[in-house]
Structures are given as C-alpha cells and as structure tokens.
Scaffold this motif. Structure first.
Motif, PDB file in Angstrom:
ATOM      1  N   GLY A  74       0.843  -1.207   0.000  1.00 26.20           N
ATOM      2  CA  GLY A  74       0.000   0.000   0.000  1.00 26.20           C
ATOM      3  C   GLY A  74       0.873   1.248   0.000  1.00 26.20           C
ATOM      4  O   GLY A  74       0.556   2.247  -0.645  1.00 26.20           O
ATOM      5  N   ARG A 105      -0.024  -0.518 -11.819  1.00 30.89           N
ATOM      6  CA  ARG A 105      -0.092  -1.782 -11.076  1.00 30.89           C
ATOM      7  C   ARG A 105       0.952  -2.760 -11.607  1.00 30.89           C
ATOM      8  O   ARG A 105       1.689  -3.372 -10.851  1.00 30.89           O
ATOM      9  CB  ARG A 105      -1.478  -2.430 -11.188  1.00 30.89           C
ATOM     10  CG  ARG A 105      -2.594  -1.698 -10.530  1.00 30.89           C
ATOM     11  CD  ARG A 105      -3.737  -2.660 -10.184  1.00 30.89           C
ATOM     12  NE  ARG A 105      -3.417  -3.439  -9.009  1.00 30.89           N
ATOM     13  CZ  ARG A 105      -3.668  -3.050  -7.762  1.00 30.89           C
ATOM     14  NH1 ARG A 105      -4.272  -1.923  -7.525  1.00 30.89           N
ATOM     15  NH2 ARG A 105      -3.306  -3.810  -6.752  1.00 30.89           N
ATOM     16  N   ASP A 162      -3.687  -7.711  -3.272  1.00 31.77           N
ATOM     17  CA  ASP A 162      -3.577  -8.691  -4.352  1.00 31.77           C
ATOM     18  C   ASP A 162      -2.340  -9.577  -4.206  1.00 31.77           C
ATOM     19  O   ASP A 162      -1.904 -10.197  -5.171  1.00 31.77           O
ATOM     20  CB  ASP A 162      -3.491  -7.941  -5.692  1.00 31.77           C
ATOM     21  CG  ASP A 162      -2.322  -6.941  -5.710  1.00 31.77           C
ATOM     22  OD1 ASP A 162      -1.693  -6.727  -4.656  1.00 31.77           O
ATOM     23  OD2 ASP A 162      -2.034  -6.387  -6.792  1.00 31.77           O
TER      24      ASP A 162
END
Ligand code: C5P
Length: 215
Positions: free
Chosen positions: A32, A101, A123
């Motif tokens: 994060g 990403r 994920d």
C-alpha cells in the motif's frame, strides 16, 4: 519463503505483518505504501491524478522502497507524508491504473528475490505471489476497522469524526473490492482470520501458528 497477507483497510494488516516479519526474521513489504508513494509524488509534482500517462511516467521514473515500515521515495523518507487523508484519497488513482499496477507488481516480485518476505496488500495472494507458501486473509467488521482508523488518525492530529471515517472507509472498500485488476478477493487457498476482539498480540500469535503449520 513468502507469507502474503491481504485484506480490507483497517483490518490491522500493517502492524500484524510488521511484527510477524520481525519475529520470523523476514523482511516486511507494505505494498500500500508503494501505491501511496506514487500518488504522493504526483501531487507533489503537480501531475493531474487523472492524467494516466503522467501517472505512469511518475511511477516508472521514481525509486520507491516500502520495506520494514519505512516508505522511501527517491531517497527521501515519506513514511508519514503518504499516510495523510489527502494522499489516502488520491491513492486510488494509482491503484486503479493497470500500467502503474503492472510496474509495482514487478517491483514487488523483485523485492522477494533472494529473501524471506512477509508482504501485505490487496492482491498479494492472488496476483503477485500466487505460489506463496502461506496466504492469510485478514478481516474485521466495518465498525471495528473504522474505530481503529479513527484512533490512528486522531493520534496523528487529523480531525475527522468516526462517522466521516466510516464513510471514507466504505468508499475505499467499494473501490478495493470492485477494482478490475488487483481487486481485493480472498484467494481460495488463503486462511481467513477475523481480528474482531483480538489484541494485536493475539493476532500475531495466530499468524505465527499458521506460518509454522505451512513450513
Ligand atoms: O494498505 P493501504 O491502506 O496503505 O493501501 C492504500 C491503497 O492502495 C488501498 O486503498 C488500495 O486501494 C491500494 N492498494 C492496492 N493494492 C495493494 C495495496 C494497496 O490497490 N497491493
């Protein structure tokens, strides 16, 4: 060995993952923090968050390290700066960007090369390390998560009511659960741990037991 911990905001992932990593002698990756660092860099450099190309250039052009509880951006410690309410709200633009990403996922896999790692995010068990030996899905009820976040923010001098925290969290859950790439879903082989009513120490003990069982 790679231990993945995924779950919604406020489930207690960061502190649990960090302590778990310390006890195991593993490195701790806070993914994060990487998405936050991209959003922070864009805000700092005046790049529009909706400018997809600009955001990707930022992600590819900066050096980000988010290891062992510190977020470092181009050599500068931004650990606290990336946790403000403003950066938290902006982070979804980095997280929603498939190119950003892809780039960060590659960096996360590189980080695991040659070291034992506890990694946390949304994920990690599904996309980034589908072959991880130990996968954990950490959850807690909406209310408990919001109360924890409220205490955390108050401690850092951010003035938000519990109701505002609940609303912002609800919005973030919606984004996290419905993101087309890297969305938050429990991997079929992940073990769910609900942290409602558990002390941080009890959470870590439970995780230690799960890691021992999968070694
Ligand atoms: O875990 P943390 O709250 O610091 O994450 C910030 C935001 O980054 C999350 O709301 C989520 O949208 C995004 N994120 C993500 N994938 C990850 C980790 C975080 O999309 N692996």
């Amino acid at each position: 060995m790679v231990v993945t911990i995924d779950g919604p905001a406020g489930a207690g992932k960061s502190s649990a993952a960090r302590t778990l990593a310390e006890r195991l002698g593993f490195a701790f990756l806070d993914t994060g923090g990487m998405y936050r660092a991209v959003a922070f860099a864009a805000l700092e450099r005046g790049v529009e968050l909706t400018d997809a190309e600009g955001l990707l250039r930022i992600a590819q052009g900066v050096a980000i390290e988010s290891l062992d509880g510190r977020v470092v951006l181009d050599g500068l410690d931004v650990t606290r700066a990336v946790r403000t309410v403003r950066v938290t709200a902006a982070t979804r633009h980095a997280a929603d960007h498939p190119g950003v990403r892809e780039h960060l996922v590659q960096m996360q896999r590189q980080t695991a090369e040659g070291r034992d790692l506890v990694t946390e995010g949304r994920d990690q068990s599904t996309v980034v390390f589908p072959d991880a030996q130990c996968k954990i899905f950490l959850t807690a009820s909406e209310r408990v998560r919001a109360e924890r976040r409220f205490l955390d923010l108050s401690g850092r001098g951010e003035r938000l009511s519990l109701d505002e925290v609940l609303r912002a969290q609800h919005q973030r859950d919606e984004e996290d659960f419905h993101r087309p790439t890297g969305g938050l879903i429990k991997a079929p082989d992940a073990i769910e741990v609900n942290t409602d009513g558990l002390s941080p120490e009890q959470v870590v003990e439970r995780l230690m037991t799960l890691v021992s069982a999968s070694r």
